[in-house]
Write a protein that holds these residues in place. Sequence first.
Motif, mmCIF file in Angstrom:
data_model
loop_
_atom_site.group_PDB
_atom_site.id
_atom_site.type_symbol
_atom_site.label_atom_id
_atom_site.label_comp_id
_atom_site.label_asym_id
_atom_site.label_seq_id
_atom_site.Cartn_x
_atom_site.Cartn_y
_atom_site.Cartn_z
ATOM 1 N N PRO A 30 0.818 -1.223 0.000
ATOM 2 C CA PRO A 30 0.000 0.000 0.000
ATOM 3 C C PRO A 30 0.848 1.267 0.000
ATOM 4 O O PRO A 30 0.416 2.303 -0.497
ATOM 5 C CB PRO A 30 -0.800 -0.109 1.301
ATOM 6 N N ALA A 31 2.059 1.180 0.507
ATOM 7 C CA ALA A 31 2.905 2.378 0.583
ATOM 8 C C ALA A 31 3.216 2.930 -0.799
ATOM 9 O O ALA A 31 3.474 4.120 -0.962
ATOM 10 C CB ALA A 31 4.203 2.026 1.304
ATOM 11 N N PHE A 32 3.203 2.006 -1.809
ATOM 12 C CA PHE A 32 3.483 2.457 -3.173
ATOM 13 C C PHE A 32 2.209 2.781 -3.963
ATOM 14 O O PHE A 32 2.274 3.055 -5.146
ATOM 15 C CB PHE A 32 4.286 1.380 -3.924
ATOM 16 N N ASN A 33 1.037 2.720 -3.324
ATOM 17 C CA ASN A 33 -0.247 2.990 -3.993
ATOM 18 C C ASN A 33 -1.015 4.095 -3.274
ATOM 19 O O ASN A 33 -2.212 4.061 -3.172
ATOM 20 C CB ASN A 33 -1.100 1.723 -4.006
ATOM 21 N N ARG A 34 -0.259 5.019 -2.777
ATOM 22 C CA ARG A 34 -0.919 6.096 -2.029
ATOM 23 C C ARG A 34 -1.617 7.046 -3.001
ATOM 24 O O ARG A 34 -1.044 7.382 -4.052
ATOM 25 C CB ARG A 34 0.112 6.871 -1.205
ATOM 26 N N PRO A 35 -2.794 7.438 -2.642
ATOM 27 C CA PRO A 35 -3.491 8.413 -3.501
ATOM 28 C C PRO A 35 -2.710 9.730 -3.529
ATOM 29 O O PRO A 35 -2.092 10.107 -2.539
ATOM 30 C CB PRO A 35 -4.851 8.590 -2.816
ATOM 31 N N GLY A 36 -2.689 10.326 -4.656
ATOM 32 C CA GLY A 36 -2.028 11.624 -4.770
ATOM 33 C C GLY A 36 -0.546 11.534 -5.055
ATOM 34 O O GLY A 36 0.130 12.557 -5.132
ATOM 35 N N VAL A 37 -0.029 10.312 -5.218
ATOM 36 C CA VAL A 37 1.394 10.179 -5.591
ATOM 37 C C VAL A 37 1.455 9.330 -6.863
ATOM 38 O O VAL A 37 1.868 8.164 -6.843
ATOM 39 C CB VAL A 37 2.225 9.516 -4.461
ATOM 40 N N PRO A 38 1.055 9.869 -7.955
ATOM 41 C CA PRO A 38 1.051 9.082 -9.183
ATOM 42 C C PRO A 38 2.478 8.772 -9.636
ATOM 43 O O PRO A 38 3.380 9.576 -9.429
ATOM 44 C CB PRO A 38 0.341 10.005 -10.192
ATOM 45 N N GLY A 39 2.640 7.604 -10.215
ATOM 46 C CA GLY A 39 3.961 7.220 -10.751
ATOM 47 C C GLY A 39 4.908 6.642 -9.718
ATOM 48 O O GLY A 39 6.017 6.201 -10.069
ATOM 49 N N LEU A 40 4.512 6.627 -8.448
ATOM 50 C CA LEU A 40 5.411 6.105 -7.410
ATOM 51 C C LEU A 40 5.686 4.608 -7.608
ATOM 52 O O LEU A 40 6.835 4.154 -7.545
ATOM 53 C CB LEU A 40 4.803 6.354 -6.018
#
Lengths: 400, 240
Positions: free
Chosen positions: A209-219
């Motif tokens: 989930p840390a890499f699917n945070r809303p508002g951080v596209p492309g992470l």
Amino acid sequence: MINLASRDVLHGWGKFLFTGIGLGLLIGATLTMGGVFRGMVDDGQVLIDNSGAELWVVQQGTLGPYAEPSSLRDDVWRGIAGIEGVAETGNAAYLTIQMAHAGKDTRVMIVGIEVDRPNRPGAPPYLTAGRPILQGHYEAIADERAGLKLGERVKIRRHDYTVVGLTRRMVSSSGDPMIFVPLKDAQEIQFLKDNDALVNERARTAANPAFNRPGVPGLLEAAQASATQAKSVNTVLVRLVPGADPARVANEIQRWKRLTAYTKAQMEDILIAKLIATSAKQIGMFLVILAIVTAAIVAFIIYTMTLAKVREIAVLKLIGAKNRIIAGMILQQALALGVIGFLVGRLAAGLWGPAFPKYVLLLPGDAVAGFAIVLSICALASSVAIRAALAIDPAEAIGG
Amino acid sequence: MDKMNKPVPAIQLTGLKKRYGTGDAAVDALKGVDMTIWPGEVVGLVGPSGSGKTTLLKCLGAVIEPTAGRMELAGDVIYDDAWKIPDLRALRRDRIGFVFQAPYLIPFLDVTDNVALLPMLAGQDNTSARKRALELLTALDVQHRAGAQVSQLSGGEQQRVAIARSLANHAPVILADEPTAPLDSERALTVVRILNDLAREYQTAIIVVTHDEKIIPTFRRIYHIRDGKTHEEAGEGRAI
């Protein structure tokens, strides 16, 4: 005065020669053990010398790149190149692998070198055949002991490489032949995971989930892309400008770049004093045991030869031969046996040395020292027989 | 002969004793032996086994030390209740020749060098030592085997070489321990004839320890030894 020792030797030369040959094979084994140790030291030395470096910059606090793992980003050379006294830098990656070739496994050290221009630190200093690596990928230069031929294609991990050059005495500290490949390829071989592992790792990362945070596209994409990049090297090899003080430059690198830098003397200490210390002790123990066994065998042979001459020695004493003549005869025979044994041993070591899988280096200095030790052992061993001979009663010649 | 032209015995033993062991285990092998042997004489020493023959020979040869008594060699006192000569090995080398039951030649030396070894041990150079050896080998009629190895010689030839060796340093005394034991009658008598000839020619005193009935009649004087004591008797002196 007649030389009694030489007359006795000539009288039973066949027995004496065969005894000397037997002893020689034992001495040959001892010399070879010494040669194995020298070979290990030389392997370490040529590894240092042939790298063409004067400083080795490695991960802080490690003894890399040969004795311990070391990982550096492949762009740290830029900062190092700017330090006063540094003439040239070269990234290098080292990895020992098992390579399948000609139906058998060969242990080789893969060396990744920068191939943008010749004679970068890390590149082989000379070739015995072929040319340097010119392409950025899938070309290789191999040490002759790897058993590869010029133009041959060899599979290393995922890719096939064409052997474009051959070199000699380019080995790891363990004596494994080196195969030089472009740095990028070596980085992939060493650091890039296989396809299954990558797919698995991507799935794990996507599920985090840390890499699917809303508002951080492309992470997530950025994190997954980093897993497929190999941007590390094991060391940066540094060549200095003439007259530069290696210790001072190493100090500067350590101080400003938070890395560890070793001078040539320090690297020799790591490779020769530390890395092969246990092996050296092991071989040293073997040499001591072999020396004791040799002494015991020489003592036994000379003692037996002396006891076989009890009557002659008794007669010699009875007719007035001085103790020094009798002792001299036994000592000379022991030394003659040592000379024959040494010559046979040196010859045998020279013949079977190249057949050893690891480099056996027989130094003339070691041969001279070995010769002196063999003669000393023979002289020492003869003392037992001399003591026995001097104790022989001349009355034994008369009997009764 | 001494300065007064009085003949000097080659060997003079007076009350020579030898005791082995101590206390209750002591054995008196020689119980006061008196003996006089003149230069040029060949004397037999006979007696049963265990009578003390070999002990006497070893004392005479300065191989073992007597317990008491006196020994003179060509007028020099060599033992008088103690050794009077510091270097017994040099004494044996220069003044006593030995001939053994078996020749005991040095097998790794050729015939000439077996004989020449003695003068070499005494300090002579190789050339003169070998010259002396060849003279003796010629005198003993084995010069034709001068370059041969010991193993190539017959028993009789080996014994002749051994005799030549015993004479190599002009020893005034030769001690021969059963020199004819391994030889047949003819060869045994030949060896005795050689010993007699050499004794006469070199004025050497020769003591021959023997059991050999064939050669006993050839001695002019015989010392019988029994229970550690000797008594002298005249021999037949039969011509050979």
